[in-house]
Design a protein around this motif. Sequence first.
Motif, PDB file in Angstrom:
ATOM      1  N   MET A  34     -26.694 -20.759  10.615  1.00 42.39           N
ATOM      2  CA  MET A  34     -26.401 -21.306   9.290  1.00 42.39           C
ATOM      3  C   MET A  34     -25.543 -20.336   8.491  1.00 42.39           C
ATOM      4  N   VAL A  35     -25.894 -19.033   8.567  1.00 40.81           N
ATOM      5  CA  VAL A  35     -25.154 -18.003   7.837  1.00 40.81           C
ATOM      6  C   VAL A  35     -23.693 -18.013   8.280  1.00 40.81           C
ATOM      7  N   GLN A  36     -23.488 -18.000   9.626  1.00 38.23           N
ATOM      8  CA  GLN A  36     -22.118 -17.969  10.147  1.00 38.23           C
ATOM      9  C   GLN A  36     -21.320 -19.187   9.725  1.00 38.23           C
ATOM     10  N   GLY A  37     -21.942 -20.355   9.939  1.00 40.17           N
ATOM     11  CA  GLY A  37     -21.241 -21.602   9.656  1.00 40.17           C
ATOM     12  C   GLY A  37     -20.845 -21.694   8.202  1.00 40.17           C
ATOM     13  N   THR A  38     -21.802 -21.421   7.327  1.00 43.96           N
ATOM     14  CA  THR A  38     -21.555 -21.588   5.906  1.00 43.96           C
ATOM     15  C   THR A  38     -20.499 -20.599   5.417  1.00 43.96           C
ATOM     16  N   LEU A  39     -20.641 -19.347   5.853  1.00 47.28           N
ATOM     17  CA  LEU A  39     -19.686 -18.332   5.381  1.00 47.28           C
ATOM     18  C   LEU A  39     -18.267 -18.629   5.858  1.00 47.28           C
ATOM     19  N   VAL A  50     -14.795 -19.170   3.782  1.00 49.09           N
ATOM     20  CA  VAL A  50     -13.566 -18.399   4.000  1.00 49.09           C
ATOM     21  C   VAL A  50     -12.386 -19.350   4.238  1.00 49.09           C
ATOM     22  N   ASN A  51     -12.629 -20.393   5.042  1.00 53.02           N
ATOM     23  CA  ASN A  51     -11.573 -21.370   5.310  1.00 53.02           C
ATOM     24  C   ASN A  51     -11.079 -22.030   4.035  1.00 53.02           C
ATOM     25  N   SER A  52     -12.039 -22.423   3.200  1.00 59.17           N
ATOM     26  CA  SER A  52     -11.587 -23.130   2.008  1.00 59.17           C
ATOM     27  C   SER A  52     -10.901 -22.177   1.041  1.00 59.17           C
ATOM     28  N   MET A 102     -13.431 -10.516   5.954  1.00 62.43           N
ATOM     29  CA  MET A 102     -14.795 -10.435   5.449  1.00 62.43           C
ATOM     30  C   MET A 102     -15.720 -10.273   6.647  1.00 62.43           C
ATOM     31  N   VAL A 103     -16.537  -9.180   6.628  1.00 63.71           N
ATOM     32  CA  VAL A 103     -17.461  -8.930   7.741  1.00 63.71           C
ATOM     33  C   VAL A 103     -18.886  -9.287   7.303  1.00 63.71           C
ATOM     34  N   ALA A 104     -19.561 -10.122   8.103  1.00 64.73           N
ATOM     35  CA  ALA A 104     -20.953 -10.490   7.801  1.00 64.73           C
ATOM     36  C   ALA A 104     -21.874  -9.825   8.823  1.00 64.73           C
TER      37      ALA A 104
END
Lengths: 358, 305
Positions: free
Chosen positions: A123-128, A132-134, A109-111
């Motif tokens: 925040m965007v990076q951390g949350t996304l 993905v991890n979960s 997944m590319v953000a």
Amino acid sequence: MSTWGSSFRGVGVALVKGFWRDRSAVFFSVVFPLMFLVLFGTLFDSTTSSRMTLLQVGDVAVLDDLDEGARGAFEQSFNVTREDDRAAALDEVREGDADVAVEMDGSTMVAHYTETDQVRAAMVQGTLSAFVNSANLAATGEPPRFSFRAESVEDDSLEVIQYFTPGLLGWAVAMSAAIGAAATLQGWRQTRLLHRIQLAPAPASAVVSARVVVTVLTALVQLTIFLAVAMLGFGLRLEGSWYLAVPLLVAGTLSFMAIGLLAGAVSKTAEGAVNTANFVVLPMAFLSGSFFVLDGAPQWLQTVSWVMPLRHLNEGMLDVLARRGQGLTAMLPQAGYVLGFGAVVGALAVVLFRRANG
Amino acid sequence: MMAAGDVAIRTVELRKSYGRTVAVDGVSLEVRTGEFYGILGPNGAGKTTTLEIVEGLRRPDGGTVELLGSAPWGREPALMRRIGVQFQAAAFFDRLTAREQLRTFAALYGLGHGPADRWLERVGLDGKARTLTQDLSGGQAQRLAIACALVHEPELVFLDEPTAALDPQARRNLWDLLRSLNDEGRTVVLTTHHMDEAESLCDRVAIMDHGRVLVDDRPANLVRDLDAPVRVHLAPGRVDVVAARALPGVETAADDPESGLTLTTRTPSAVLTRLAELDALEGLQVRGANLEDVFLQLTGREYRA
Ligand SMILES: Nc1ncnc2c1ncn2[C@@H]1O[C@H](COP(=O)(O)OP(=O)(O)OP(=O)(O)O)[C@@H](O)[C@H]1O
Ligand SMILES: [Mg+2]
């Protein structure tokens, strides 16, 4: 009626009427600080949406395969819009209209985000990446070994308003109590009303009590208006032993009156007394954290700050209004310092005033 | 209440200096109960300072004061109730109406609204009851200050220049009020710069200058003791100046072509009889000496700082 009671009432009523008819006094003790409360309340309004806008380009498996519950949690953080035109989506992000655009590149997944707002970018990076991890974890079919939950030590209901209402209120009370005492002392000395009252059988204690009680009542009115506006307009919540704010505020009022008396005693005119009182109160308010927190201030400034009675009042008010569970034991030492400071300054004012006026 | 004739105020050798200014320099006065007593003197003579020492507001550097039988500086409530004080500059509470002002002063004496409203009417301010003090005219504010001094019905009243800044009507009006206070048996101590006022109101006056009392007597006695000649003014062209000088009893004669001839004499009846024989009475004016002459003779004509 006894002369004491009648003098107390007579002077008290005269002071209340005189205050209420003085539009600028009413403005500076109530309206002006309230303007700050409304301003701060609006600026830091935490109920406005902090959700980030996410543009989904094409099919994104991680998002599309989320089950019902996970999808709900995701949408608490992101406002998802579909935008299948990749170039248009990137433009929107570039111009700040959207926070992130996501697409799939194979199983990655590319953000796409912008670095202009670094906090939001993080925040965007951390949350996304957390999602993905979960999602990865869920794909293994194993239950998670560890889980994580964040809890604020205060209370999740606590909002910024709880913090700046006490500080602004302390400043408002300091201003009106100090200026009121300074103006009355010098004004009455200058017009010789002080001498005229001395020639009446009214006990001095009755006249002084009237001034003190009117000032304390003014402070309680300020408290009521502040709490009402903060509660109705900005979601302030009164919990725990919030009512301890009342005795604290009374102690503060007495202390600030003493500062006002000192300003009056060292001045020659009523205007000079008011200016001196202002000159003391405004820096004191800054140094006491009425307008912003002092945690980042240098050590020497912190030390100076703890000399100020307003700093102690503010801390005490924070304890009972913002930090739940703090009660009498937190409030008593602060109130004690405030009263002791007032007693010393008040005694100094009396000595200086007596010396200046024979 | 003291009986008429008792001593209401006695001061012995009062002294008070402010730095190098000697404001009061050995003042001894005696005011009897029921008396209307005037203190006159040029600006800076020490009138206000003397009053404030007697009232107990200022401590003298030397000398003693007896006020209604006691020393005034204990702030004895019983004594405070017996005296009423109006300052030279009115001292009021901020932003109160005339009625509220008076009620507040009444409260300082443990009194209710009744006396306050009665005195408002008595000084003619019931029409201004709802006017803020700062919007009253100078004369109205002065009357309000007097009412504030009287609201507790004191037996001894100190009035420091109560008629300053009043127009002639208001001044006469206030004279009536002051006279009625004295007629009710109150002792009144007043300072003024108006000699006609002192002459008309006061039983006795003290004339002060440079912190000292120069004379202290009934106005009529002071005028008589001045032994000043009577001035007779004749219309122009009635009597020739040389002939006038020759009249028996005439001391001086001066002619002014526009205003006429002015004679001075100590035997006015003889001179007037002769002038009648010369048919010169038309437009004639006679002016005896008055308190102003006494004042100017004692204090000179120099300006005071
Ligand atoms: N508080 C004071 N400080 C310094 N000097 C003073 C003070 N009060 C009065 N004086 C001086 O003492 C002298 C007497 O003043 P006082 O007010 O008694 O005069 P007064 O006779 O009442 O004059 P006026 O007719 O102008 O009211 C004056 O020279 C005055 O400048
Ligand atoms: Mg004077």
